[in-house]
Scaffold this active site. Structure first.
Site, PDB file in Angstrom:
ATOM      1  CB  CYS A   1      -0.932   0.009   1.212  1.00 44.87           C
ATOM      2  SG  CYS A   1      -2.288  -1.171   1.117  1.00 44.87           S
ATOM      3  CB  ILE A   2       2.849   2.870   2.682  1.00 41.57           C
ATOM      4  CG1 ILE A   2       1.793   2.643   3.768  1.00 41.57           C
ATOM      5  CG2 ILE A   2       3.526   4.210   2.922  1.00 41.57           C
ATOM      6  CD1 ILE A   2       2.354   2.595   5.174  1.00 41.57           C
TER       7      ILE A   2
END
Length: 479
Positions: free
Chosen positions: A287-288
């Protein structure tokens, strides 16, 4: 009974598809389909299978065989639980996409990597959508969970589905609900994490809210799919930017000969106005490192250039290089050149207590150390083997080549590929291994590590996770 905040859901007129679907969800006769059985998909499918007949779609023969045998390849799904669901017929896995027609609700959980120039790669979503469109029937709810830029559900999925001649609301329902799975987090499982839902119509929001309310304690409907898509990106952009700030501050503190973690521990005693973020070797996970670029790309289509995202990416992306520089400086301090030095890396997963190496900064650090001709080895109880040169480009789903992306056992690491094909295997963390290392580098703070023992046996430690807080015989260096 799970609570559903309906304050943001406009009053809707029940359409026949909505009425029938809500009834099937209420009485437990709905069939749920999940496309993509990686960390998100298998975890979600297992949760739905506790209440509904659930069918998972996967393209990797090995994963299908593993599920049929009741063996989980995802840390958050216990094999005994999976085996029970399979044995009782609550859950089955298939590569036959024609069986999508059997499902009342279809949830898409495929990867959304970055392509060249960090542009969104929707090839997995597009291919999955084509499969759904080919089997679409009246009365189905389609939900996209894959992280993507605002507008994808309405601009990409909806036209494809309506190209079949079926129409939104009259024939089918469509929504977006961002995944919020946090691998290895035992405190927050799927039922514990509020679910955001945004439909392409009020009826779609209502249907998707009812679907998720059957497995989570709280559902938060929003006014549109775009809002739900943006919320996911906002969450992870917030984290990326603040981690970058922590990393930058740690570099500054290092120059000032101040312990950055001690500063953070002091600052977080303020009971308001401060949220602690900690420095590290970089950012990883599914994600990040990726999600902010989806938001940035979409913003640039509208003539807006989000500067914080760019700066955060530059800071976080430079951290592996800073770590290698710190290792070199630390070795030089003891009179040992980095070239031919024995460097033992502890932990290569992107976070503690998981086997997930997607986007892990450890991959780049290991390759940089190899390029500088260090004698590199690693130990990770969750990752027995690494193939550092395995930087295959993403291929459109559902070809066989994407099984790695579904499983979470590999992915493009977000950095420029280098000519490195050597496979590394996790070494045993013996006394001799620790004593003979010129430098031990902690990149992932697994709870199984005996930090007191490591501190007693190693001569020099570069601690990127602030795990060695007590006095040790080893010289400990941090950012």
């Amino acid at each position: 009974m799970p609570s559903v905040d309906t304050s943001l859901v406009p009053t809707s007129v029940d359409t026949p598809p909505l009425t029938r679907l809500l009834e099937r969800l209420r009485n437990g006769t709905a069939r749920i389909g999940v496309i993509g059985l990686g960390y998100v998909g298998l975890t979600l499918a297992s949760e739905f299978a506790r209440r509904f007949q659930t069918l998972g779609f996967e393209v990797d023969h090995k994963k299908i065989a593993s599920i049929k045998a009741g063996r989980s390849y995802v840390g958050d799904v216990a094999s005994k639980d999976l085996a029970h669901l399979v044995k009782t017929g609550r859950f089955r896995a298939s590569e036959d996409m024609t069986q999508l027609a059997e499902c009342d609700c279809v949830i898409i959980c495929v990867p959304t990597p970055l392509g060249q120039s960090r542009r969104p790669d929707l090839s997995y979503i597009l291919a999955a959508t084509r499969q759904v469109s080919a089997q679409l029937r009246r009365g189905q709810l389609i939900v996209l969970e894959s992280t993507t830029y605002p507008g994808t559900t309405e601009e990409v999925l909806l036209p494809s589905l309506e190209s079949t001649g079926l129409k939104l609301d009259h024939d089918f329902l469509l929504a977006f609900s961002p995944e919020r799975v946090d691998p290895g987090n035992v405190a927050y499982r799927i039922p514990d994490i509020p679910k955001i839902v945004g439909g392409c119509s009020p009826g779609s929001t209502e249907a998707a809210s009812a679907l998720y309310a059957s497995v989570v304690r709280e559902v938060h409907p929003v006014s549109s799919a775009r809002v739900a898509e943006a919320a996911k990106l906002w969450e992870n952009t917030f984290r990326a930017v603040n981690i970058a700030r922590a990393n930058e501050m740690s570099l500054l503190c290092h120059k000032l000969h101040i312990d950055s973690n001690e500063v953070i521990d002091a600052a977080k005693t303020k009971p308001f106005g401060f949220i602690p973020f900690y420095p590290g070797p970089g950012i990883g996970g599914h994600c990040i490192p990726l999600d902010p670029h989806y938001l940035s790309w979409k913003a640039k289509q509208h003539g807006f250039h989000p500067r914080f995202i760019q700066v955060a990416d530059e800071v976080n992306g430079a951290m592996p290089g800073h770590v290698v520089e710190l290792i070199g400086d630390t070795l030089n301090h003891s009179g040992t050149p980095l070239r031919n030095a024995r460097v033992l890396v502890l932990g290569v997963a992107y976070k503690s207590d998981v086997d997930d190496v997607r986007e892990s900064p450890a991959l780049e650090i290991l390759k940089l150390l190899q390029e500088k001709r260090a004698d590199v080895r690693y130990h990770d109880p969750h990752v027995p083997r690494l193939q550092l040169g395995d930087n295959q480009p993403a291929t459109p789903w559902p070809t066989r080549a994407i099984s790695r992306a579904f499983s979470g056992n590999g992915s493009s690491n977000g950095f420029a590929a280098r000519p490195c094909s050597d496979a590394l295997e996790s070494v045993a963390l013996t006394d001799a291994e620790l004593k003979e290392a010129d430098c031990v580098v902690l990149l992932t703070a697994h709870s199984s590590f005996d930090y007191a023992r490591i501190g007693e046996l190693a001569s020099t430690i570069v601690d990127m996770r602030y795990a060695f807080k007590n006095p040790t015989k080893a010289r400990v260096v941090r950012l």
